[in-house]
Design an enzyme around this catalytic site. Sequence first.
Site, PDB file in Angstrom:
ATOM      1  CD  GLU A  78      -2.375   1.192   2.871  1.00  0.00           C
ATOM      2  OE1 GLU A  78      -2.291   0.175   3.583  1.00  0.00           O
ATOM      3  OE2 GLU A  78      -3.028   2.192   3.188  1.00  0.00           O
ATOM      4  CG  ASP A  83      -4.648   2.309   8.820  1.00  0.00           C
ATOM      5  OD1 ASP A  83      -4.870   1.486   7.899  1.00  0.00           O
ATOM      6  OD2 ASP A  83      -4.139   3.422   8.621  1.00  0.00           O
ATOM      7  CG  ASP A 112      -8.031   4.344   5.270  1.00  0.00           C
ATOM      8  OD1 ASP A 112      -9.260   4.124   5.229  1.00  0.00           O
ATOM      9  OD2 ASP A 112      -7.528   5.485   5.300  1.00  0.00           O
ATOM     10  CG  ASP A 137      -0.453   1.847   6.343  1.00  0.00           C
ATOM     11  OD1 ASP A 137       0.673   1.370   6.136  1.00  0.00           O
ATOM     12  OD2 ASP A 137      -0.812   2.968   5.947  1.00  0.00           O
TER      13      ASP A 137
END
Length: 688
Positions: free
Chosen positions: A461, A551, A553, A549
Amino acid sequence: MSTDKVTHEYGADEIQILEGLEAVRKRPGMYIGTTSERGLHHLVYEIVDNAVDEALAGFCDEILVTLNPDNSVTVIDNGRGIPIGIHEKAGIPAVEVVFTILHAGGKFGGGGYKVSGGLHGVGASVVNALSEWLEVEIRHEGQVYMQRYERGNVTKKLSVVRECEKDKTGTKVTFLPDSQIFKELIPGHDSYATIPGFDDKELIDSQDLRIFNFETLQHRLREMAFLTAGLKIILRDERDSENIVEEEYCYEGGIREFVTFLNEKLTDSKKELPYKEVIYCEGNVGGVAVEVAMQHNTGYSEYSYGFVNNINTPDGGAHMEGFRLALTNTVGDYIRKKKLLKENEKVGGEDIREGLTAIISVKIEDPQFEGQTKQKLGNSEARTAVNQILSSQLEIFFELNPNIASTIVNGAINAMRAREAAKKARDLTRRKSALDSMSLPGKLADCSDKDPRNCEIYIVEGDSAGGSAKTARDRATQAILPLRGKILNVEKAKEKMLDNAEIRAMITAFGAGYDDGKSDNGDNGEKNGKSGVFNIEKLRYHKIIIMTDADVDGAHISTLLLTFFYRYMPELIRQGYVYLAQPPLYKLEKNRQVWYAYSDDELNKILTEVGRDNNNKIQRYKGLGEMDAEQLWDTTMDPKNRVLLKVTIDEEAVTDLDITFSTLMGDNVEPRRDFIEKHAKYVRNLDI
Ligand code: 1YM
């Protein structure tokens, strides 16, 4: 049963003499497939199957499954009770034969065949062999009989233990899965999967000791209830005395209600369905009992699920071929009869099945399973039976319900025209696209080794993390493909799939093409009738590692990627080639020593170990971009240290999986946010 040369075919009786339950304990995998979580849950299904058989025979209408605090499971039915009389040949009570002799289930109940059945249909004796202990109670003529076994051996003879009401009959089985067999599921055992580098007792003590998964059982038991109209199945979780959970599944409408249930889950409930009625056909041709239920929804995907003797057949086979044939031909005939098409137009099977949810359930005496995973029905009589029953009854249904017929037909014609238009547009852009020129995408940093078995590709990402990964990697075996921003949601925008640069980059980098289109003959051995050009032989990497990541997202991007793989390259997941990288959440520095923690729990564990004081420097990583190349290598990419989660498909839960993907990726935003927020934290256990 073995790979040795067979000079003589053993008959059923001889097998019973040759193989005691010791054989099952020696090689459990041969009988229940695996001794992982899936095998463990199969034990429950094997016992429940016997109760469902009793329901199908018409003698039982309620089954109660209870999860007990000691990890044992109790299954109770209100059927006739397993026979207790002395079995003529064996000279022991029939119930003892059922639990101690392999392949005995249903063989001597006097006529009637066993229609339901678990993975290998080997039944109660296998469960008994793989249980630390098992107790069976039978209610018969006002008395309760009990027998107890330990690791397959009788330890209490069958005897009357108490009285009960005269008119109450039934069977109760309680068993505790043997920790010697299901080693890796037992916390504290050597084989139990813990986090590498941490073997402290505290960690083990904090583990959840429950071995059965409520949701897994819920899914299968609910499915059983849908497939057996009118049967009440209750699932009760008594493992936490302060929070006893009980769910009841009972569907008078059977698979019709299954279709309604799926359509509610799969589509935008605010939009109205194209038509209200669930189309239902049933019949029996040549000994094959057939039931079909179907209804279109407001979406564009097809969800057809086949069952043979109540077992899901994810690889399709004869019954699914019969279904597709009948649907294509009957709707095609109707269109021709009403002259609804221009001369050069032809509606394909996939146009008719766009947005269709269907359950095809057949019951057959001697099912033959084919294919690599033995999950594809081979009996050709099932094709004939489903085709005949659905064709004749659907034709009549269309005559009686002209409004529904025209809704279905118009939907199919629209789908066909949209498909033709998209194909034209695609052909135009494709000529120029990188896909045909076979050149590798520019942002791919490829590895030098060309043997796919040694090679892995990190899908990363963001460009900055991609940059660190390119510096950090082992150039011989690790390729890096950075993705810019979010990839296309293929669940919502199928036609635009190839317009998306990120998706094209993945397809060319992998080198194996992708599946699309659906065929009607179903004999190409592919999932859900997909006839594809995906060729796993050409795959350039045997590890495809998603690195995002830690998180919300990042979880969203992972899900978008998994959706793309699941829909267009399912073989990748099925072969176990897809992984999720696990970047750490925290870095802890103390006295020039460094620790990485992958969860809050883990951070706490480390802090307890090293002492909580002012010398601790804790950094929370908000994204991969915050790590330099060396840190990224040490924590997430070095094969010696990294934690990779393999992504798998639970073939038995495909209905759940489709619901999950459409929840995550469909038009409704709310359920998606909820799901991601709920599950993102638990990504370590992600198993789809
Ligand atoms: C909680 C599990 O096993 N119920 C059950 C099993 C049997 C019968 C009834 C039964 C079957 C028949 C005749 C028959 C079984 N019996 C046998 C065998 N519940 C559970 N309920 N009478 C009772 O098939 O004709 C195997 S399973 F072989 F002994 F007849």
